[in-house]
Design a protein around this motif. Structure first.
Motif, mmCIF file in Angstrom:
data_model
loop_
_atom_site.group_PDB
_atom_site.id
_atom_site.type_symbol
_atom_site.label_atom_id
_atom_site.label_comp_id
_atom_site.label_asym_id
_atom_site.label_seq_id
_atom_site.Cartn_x
_atom_site.Cartn_y
_atom_site.Cartn_z
ATOM 1 N N ALA A 1 0.269 -0.023 -4.213
ATOM 2 C CA ALA A 1 0.133 -0.163 -5.668
ATOM 3 C C ALA A 1 -1.195 -0.823 -6.038
ATOM 4 C CB ALA A 1 1.299 -0.974 -6.221
ATOM 5 N N GLN A 2 -1.759 -1.618 -5.099
ATOM 6 C CA GLN A 2 -3.017 -2.291 -5.411
ATOM 7 C C GLN A 2 -4.166 -1.827 -4.527
ATOM 8 O OE1 GLN A 2 -4.435 -4.974 -3.253
ATOM 9 N NE2 GLN A 2 -2.987 -4.217 -1.716
ATOM 10 N N ASP A 21 4.979 -0.791 -0.377
ATOM 11 C CA ASP A 21 4.866 -0.298 -1.758
ATOM 12 C C ASP A 21 3.925 -1.178 -2.573
ATOM 13 O OD1 ASP A 21 6.444 1.958 -1.531
ATOM 14 O OD2 ASP A 21 8.306 0.891 -1.983
#
Lengths: 82, 188
Positions: A40-41, A36
């Motif tokens: 997210a990045q 996750d």
């Protein structure tokens, strides 16, 4: 992720098995948290996940093009001969 | 958690990757339609006019990738981690994207052993060593026939067969390699 070999993670992007495990809801605990955090990045991986979810949701449709699938089957069967 | 058998939909992966023909054929039959659908969908997400024939070629690429180097990629699949269908979807998508990134993505894959309806194999010269018919695939024989007996160049063969030039070069190279190995083994 798209540029990552299917069985060799590189540059922190998940390999095919980890990605498939994520899509199947099989990741748990720290591994899920790491995944996750990565998507997210990493816009590329986030985009890959979104597209794969769309593809998987549609995969139940009948393939159609039976002749072409039959040609692919015939060719693939010839890859293993013993 | 699903059992390993559920994850592979009854496919014995160990049997497939050990090279057992019946297991491989069963695996191909079970998943070819799904892989084709994934390849076509990935293509049409980027080009709505993508042809189903290109998805067929990409499907062949997927199976070739799975079997290459003694099933190296297929052996990397772990049924404890994910379903085979999902993993194959990931692999089919990345294979299709690789194909789309090639400079000429029309008919880019190396077609496999399909019979192209070649009317006759290249004739043998009288003093040439006898070659077993199974040494070359029908397509390899056809490529050599067009290149050497009919004096066509690579571009002409590619246009005639509706394949990429690199495909012609690859098949020529594979065929000549097989011939060299055979002749060396015969001491010719």
């Amino acid at each position: 992720m798209s540029d990552t070999p299917d069985n060799a993670p590189s540059g922190g992007c998940p390999d095919a098995v980890t990605l498939a495990a994520y899509l199947d809801g099989m990741l748990t605990g720290p591994e899920l948290a790491r995944f996750d955090a990565h998507i997210a990045q990493c816009p590329q991986c986030a985009s890959d996940v979104a597209e794969l979810r769309e593809i998987l949701a549609a995969s139940a449709q009948a393939p159609g093009n039976d002749d072409l699938v039959g040609q692919a089957v015939a060719a693939a069967r010839g890859l293993v001969r013993k | 958690m699903s059992s390993e058998r559920d994850h592979t939909e009854g496919v014995d992966i160990a049997a497939v990757t050990s090279g057992r023909k019946a297991a491989w054929d069963g695996f191909v039959e079970k998943f070819a339609g799904r892989i084709f659908s994934v390849c076509l969908r990935v293509m049409r997400m980027r080009d709505p006019s993508a042809e189903p024939e290109d998805a067929r070629d990409a499907t062949q690429d997927v199976f070739l990738k799975l079997v290459r180097d003694d099933f190296r990629l297929l052996k990397s699949y772990d049924p404890e981690r994910a379903s085979l269908a999902t993993w194959l979807t990931v692999v089919a998508r990345s294979t299709t994207l690789d194909a789309l990134r090639r400079p000429d993505n029309r008919r880019v894959s190396v077609p496999l052993e399909e019979d192209l309806g070649l009317e006759a194999p290249p004739h043998a010269h009288a003093d040439a060593p006898e070659l077993p018919l199974e040494l070359l695939s029908p397509r390899q024989r056809q490529i050599l026939h067009m290149l050497f007996d009919q004096d066509m160049d690579v571009e002409e063969v590619a246009v005639a067969l509706n394949v990429h030039r690199q495909t012609v070069r690859s098949l020529k190279h594979q065929a000549l390699e097989r011939l060299r190995r055979h002749l060396r083994a015969c001491g010719a």
